[in-house]
Enzyme design. Structure first.
Site, PDB file in Angstrom:
ATOM      1  N   THR A  92     -52.887  -6.548  66.568  1.00  0.00           N
ATOM      2  CA  THR A  92     -51.521  -6.959  66.238  1.00  0.00           C
ATOM      3  C   THR A  92     -50.676  -7.072  67.513  1.00  0.00           C
ATOM      4  OG1 THR A  92     -51.808  -6.140  64.027  1.00  0.00           O
ATOM      5  CG2 THR A  92     -49.552  -6.328  64.733  1.00  0.00           C
ATOM      6  N   HIS A  93     -51.345  -7.307  68.640  1.00  0.00           N
ATOM      7  CA  HIS A  93     -50.661  -7.278  69.928  1.00  0.00           C
ATOM      8  C   HIS A  93     -50.081  -8.625  70.315  1.00  0.00           C
ATOM      9  CE1 HIS A  93     -53.920  -3.982  70.609  1.00  0.00           C
ATOM     10  NE2 HIS A  93     -53.007  -3.618  69.738  1.00  0.00           N
ATOM     11  N   LEU A  94     -49.177  -9.149  69.506  1.00  0.00           N
ATOM     12  CA  LEU A  94     -48.442 -10.350  69.909  1.00  0.00           C
ATOM     13  C   LEU A  94     -47.434  -9.944  70.990  1.00  0.00           C
ATOM     14  CD1 LEU A  94     -47.736 -12.049  66.467  1.00  0.00           C
ATOM     15  CD2 LEU A  94     -49.600 -12.501  68.067  1.00  0.00           C
TER      16      LEU A  94
END
Lengths: 45, 592
Positions: free
Chosen positions: B518-520
């Site tokens: 989920t590392h946007l």
């Protein structure tokens, strides 16, 4: 729980602190689900 | 504009990790603080107690803790000449919702970035020459250095009770830790967690191959811990329901288990949940924020005036709200001008699934925590000479398998039918003796001119606001990097004695349906030049000085690590700047 028993998944046993260090040893206890275990619940009749 | 509420000193948009940290710091400074959170309030005891927290179907498959795409979503396309479509079921990343944000469902992998990551452009140009970098790569220095952030990393690790083995304390290398990490002022507050069998085996094989493996730094408690705010966490029980789940055991560092209990006791802090901020309001000069407008659960619109606005939503929502509020010039990839939306990145993740002889290996994969495992850092950042390889970037890699949950984690060898008796037989045979690290290769993703966020021209949310549009694809540099790293990763499983391995390379085009992390990151980046960054080095907006924007949206490019340690360190760094500089003389902190 048939599938869990078949593959050896113990469900939500929740606490494996006694087994994390026991490497390459099969976990010995049967599965527990979020509803508990059938054999912990008295028969209805 | 809605009815006006009484003025506050500070309004905080989004009560996840960074919002909680900033709210505590500013309330502690005596300011009157209100936090407005889009999702519900979440408590350990009422929202994910041990009795049903471990429900794989409810949380992992049906995504109960995440934002519902029916509430809001993004549109996505790979290339600028395509038409973006709305994402209707999360895949590549899992946007959080509710108090605690991503800190509720995260793995608690608590890394620091390398010192060279913060001066990336300068560092790579000096070592390899400008011509070594792809022409359309837009990487930048951060405007802040590792040494400046070190005390703030330290604060977050001691807030969380991070379990780990230091690799470098004040310049002295420590056996068993990561020899590549930047110098830390003191060891981790807790020792590493005990490692299960498969993870231990990976560490041994890596060492035999000449690497320096170390336990992954983890926000899962290796022992009971009381943090500096007086909040207590319990020891992790290795239950294997951590990533994608809330921890019912108070054993995973989250805002709920570290900072919120201390924050809610402060009389000068209040919060509104189920309330979505729709706009940051500006005065007629456009240079000063006057507060925010939000809509509550009943659909009523309110105005919350405040002297200081802290935007601390999830990365892409920060970018969207800046665009919707008309703060900063929107990025235009055609002319390469504007700042809001540029340098948007994600991660380059891949895996190696390996199968071992079931008569010799019993891994008990269900005994795990989400940040457990052994890693190596030899192929991260610029820890190795990229000259012969023709790419830049890298990542850590490790056997960091988080679970043996049976819906998700029943790997079978290639060629096995997808259902039926043969599939069941293969699941039974391999469940205990297969290894599936998940995000085993945690590669960086650097920034490019044609990877960005803007407002969608077609699709709108429930308030008729344009959705954020993601334009993203993998570039050759990342594909080469992933191939190199995945092959190196597989060599370690080979050395462990795997009888079969499946290398799951990350390939183009970028697939928004396949989970990575989920590392946007990026889209509202920090930097030294207002022409190429939305924020200054203190995360203060260049155009509206009483607005600070926290979160991974500030990363000019993503490194080969999980971002939360750096996200939180930057939040403490910004809080320190507000307390020590801004409050004494409110205004632009940097004259650019």
């Amino acid at each position: 729980m048939v599938g869990w028993k078949m593959i050896g998944f113990p469900g939500i046993r929740y606490d494996y602190r006694d087994w994390v260090g026991r490497h390459n040893e099969r976990y010995p206890h049967p599965p527990v689900s979020i509803a508990g275990r059938a054999d912990w619940t008295p028969a209805k009749s | 504009m809605g009815r006006k509420l009484p003025r506050k000193d500070v309004v905080i948009i989004g009560l996840g990790w960074t919002g909680s940290i900033m709210a505590y710091e500013l309330a502690d400074a005596g300011l009157d603080v209100i936090a407005i959170e889009r999702g519900p309030w979440r408590n350990t005891a009422t929202d994910y107690p041990p009795g049903y927290a471990a429900d794989e179907l409810r949380y992992r498959i049906r995504h109960e803790l995440f934002l519902s795409p029916s509430q809001t979503t993004f549109t996505f396309r790979n290339k600028m000449d395509q038409t973006a479509l709305p994402i209707r079921s999360w895949g590549a990343f899992m946007p959080p919702n509710g108090v605690g944000g991503g800190g509720v469902h995260w793995n608690a992998e608590t890394w620091r970035f390398l010192p060279s990551d913060f001066v990336l452009k300068t560092h790579l140009t000096e070592r390899y020459g400008a011509a070594f970098l792809p022409e359309d790569m837009t990487i930048q220095d951060w405007g802040v250095t590792y040494d400046e952030l070190e005390p703030h990393y330290d604060r977050f690790e001691y807030l969380c009770g991070t379990s780990g083995q230091a690799g470098n304390v004040k310049g002295t290398l420590m056996e068993g830790g990561n020899p590549f990490e930047g110098p830390r002022s003191r060891p981790y507050p807790n020792p590493p967690q005990e490692q299960p069998f498969g993870h231990t085996l990976f560490g041994k094989a890596a060492r035999d191959l000449g690497y320096k493996p170390f336990p992954q730094p983890s926000g899962n408690m290796s022992r009971p811990y009381q943090n500096p705010l007086g909040v207590r966490l319990g020891p992790c029980t290795y239950c294997g329901f951590c990533e994608w789940f809330g921890c019912g055991n108070y054993s995973k560092a989250s805002p709920q288990t570290t900072v919120l209990p201390a924050l809610v006791r402060k009389p000068n802090f209040t919060a509104r949940d189920n309330s979505e901020v729709t706009r940051i309001n500006l005065d007629s000069s456009g240079k000063r924020a006057t507060g925010v407008t939000f809509v509550d659960a009943a659909g009523e619109e309110w105005e919350q005036p405040a002297d200081l606005v802290v935007l601390s939503a999830f990365a892409i929502f920060n970018v969207q709200l800046l665009l919707l509020s008309g703060i900063g010039k929107a990025y235009d990839p055609e002319t390469n001008t504007g700042v809001v939306g540029r340098n948007f990145t994600h991660q380059t993740i891949s895996d190696v699934v390996s199968f071992f002889d079931p008569t010799k290996f019993v891994f008990n994969p269900f005994i795990a925590s989400a940040a457990i495992g052994m890693c190596i850092d030899e192929f991260n950042g610029d820890n190795f000479d990229h000259g012969p390889h023709g790419f830049v970037g890298g990542g850590y890699m490790g056997q960091i398998q988080t679970n043996g949950r049976p819906i998700e984690t029943t790997p079978v060898p290639p060629g096995t039918p997808l259902w039926g008796a043969q599939w069941k037989k293969a699941v039974k045979e391999n469940y205990q003796s297969a290894m599936k690290p998940g995000t085993g290769v945690h590669g960086s993703m650097y920034s490019y001119r044609d990877v960005y966020v803007d407002l969608d021209p077609t699709y709108t949310d429930r308030f008729n606001r344009p959705l954020a549009r993601i334009t993203m694809d993998f570039h050759d540099n990342e594909i080469k990097q992933n191939k190199f790293l995945t092959d190196k990763f597989a060599e370690i499983f080979q050395a462990m004695g795997a009888r079969q391995m499946v290398k799951e390379y990350r390939k183009a085009p970028y697939d928004v349906t396949k989970y990575q992390t989920t590392h946007l990151c990026g889209g509202a980046i920090m930097g030294s030049d207002p022409g190429t960054s939305a924020l200054n080095r203190y995360l203060q907006n260049w155009d509206v000085p009483n607005l600070f924007v926290l979160g991974a949206s500030a990363f000019p490019q993503n490194a080969g690590y999980n971002p939360t340690g750096t996200v939180a360190a930057l939040a403490y760094w910004a809080a320190d700047a507000i307390r020590s500089k801004y409050l004494k003389n409110p205004g632009q902190l940097i004259n650019a």
